[in-house]
Design an enzyme around this catalytic site. Sequence first.
Site, mmCIF file in Angstrom:
data_model
loop_
_atom_site.group_PDB
_atom_site.id
_atom_site.type_symbol
_atom_site.label_atom_id
_atom_site.label_comp_id
_atom_site.label_asym_id
_atom_site.label_seq_id
_atom_site.Cartn_x
_atom_site.Cartn_y
_atom_site.Cartn_z
ATOM 1 N N LEU A 157 52.760 47.481 10.507
ATOM 2 C CA LEU A 157 53.820 46.731 9.842
ATOM 3 C C LEU A 157 54.850 46.455 10.932
ATOM 4 O O LEU A 157 55.269 47.392 11.622
ATOM 5 C CB LEU A 157 54.456 47.553 8.718
ATOM 6 C CG LEU A 157 53.842 47.482 7.329
ATOM 7 C CD1 LEU A 157 54.577 48.437 6.388
ATOM 8 C CD2 LEU A 157 53.886 46.064 6.774
ATOM 9 N N ASP A 158 55.247 45.195 11.102
ATOM 10 C CA ASP A 158 56.154 44.898 12.208
ATOM 11 C C ASP A 158 57.518 45.561 11.981
ATOM 12 O O ASP A 158 57.835 46.039 10.896
ATOM 13 C CB ASP A 158 56.275 43.394 12.441
ATOM 14 C CG ASP A 158 56.956 42.669 11.290
ATOM 15 O OD1 ASP A 158 58.150 42.921 11.057
ATOM 16 O OD2 ASP A 158 56.300 41.841 10.628
ATOM 17 N N VAL A 159 58.308 45.569 13.025
ATOM 18 C CA VAL A 159 59.553 46.342 13.025
ATOM 19 C C VAL A 159 60.514 45.913 11.915
ATOM 20 O O VAL A 159 61.285 46.729 11.389
ATOM 21 C CB VAL A 159 60.236 46.247 14.416
ATOM 22 C CG1 VAL A 159 60.686 44.817 14.711
ATOM 23 C CG2 VAL A 159 61.397 47.225 14.539
ATOM 24 N N ARG A 194 54.481 36.353 8.342
ATOM 25 C CA ARG A 194 55.645 35.726 8.989
ATOM 26 C C ARG A 194 55.249 34.407 9.661
ATOM 27 O O ARG A 194 55.993 33.419 9.605
ATOM 28 C CB ARG A 194 56.265 36.692 10.001
ATOM 29 C CG ARG A 194 56.931 37.887 9.350
ATOM 30 C CD ARG A 194 57.662 38.770 10.359
ATOM 31 N NE ARG A 194 58.234 39.926 9.702
ATOM 32 C CZ ARG A 194 59.412 39.947 9.077
ATOM 33 N NH1 ARG A 194 60.147 38.847 9.042
ATOM 34 N NH2 ARG A 194 59.851 41.058 8.507
#
Length: 235
Positions: A103-105, A189
Amino acid sequence: MKERVQKIIAQSGLCSRRTAESWITEGKVTINGRKATIGAHADPTRDHICVDGKPLHGKEQKRYLMLYKPRGFVTTMKDERGRKNVSQLVKKCSCRVYPVGRLDVDSEGLLIMTNDGELTHKLTHPSHEITKTYTVTVRGNLENIPSLAEPMDIDGYMIKPATVFILNQKENQARLEIRIHEGRNRQIRKMCEKCGFTVHRLKRLSVGNLQLDSSLPVGKWRELTQSEISYLRSL
């Protein structure tokens, strides 16, 4: 009994099978003093297997955690830029566990962590196409929402159609539920960016039928139940 050496390394809990294969390719793994090759077999009860010169320990107790990852944490065990990482959130676990996927930051939600390398390989391999469900708050031209469900080229790869539901909307902002089957790097995203949307919040709700525990506070974890573990193994 002899098994593929990458499988033996993964079963030890040291890493995933994919990472073990990379280490073998890089020449970091030896069997009885000789560099291992991809596809090599060994008997963990008889052969001396080393990774970076250190003997491989036997199988350890498997642990399976559900973490509610907060925004602001990178999904790595150590970050070269000194940013907060998910290993800090599970440091009270009695053994070293690793994130399953990423999971990205700036994203939050369900993150599975385990020392079961075989399960990690199974859940992250693209061929298994496990459905992942997210809620996403976007801003932009809401007439473009149907485009999010269409196949599109992301980084030179044609992703499969997503399933998109509108949960609520007002003016130029909408809260969506998006289900994808591949989970490529920052896929949602990039999908939103391609359709002209700005993402303001992204939260993973589920992996397959495994749901984020609604009673789990942000930044906390719990052990998976036996039924949850059995479900993940059955995927």
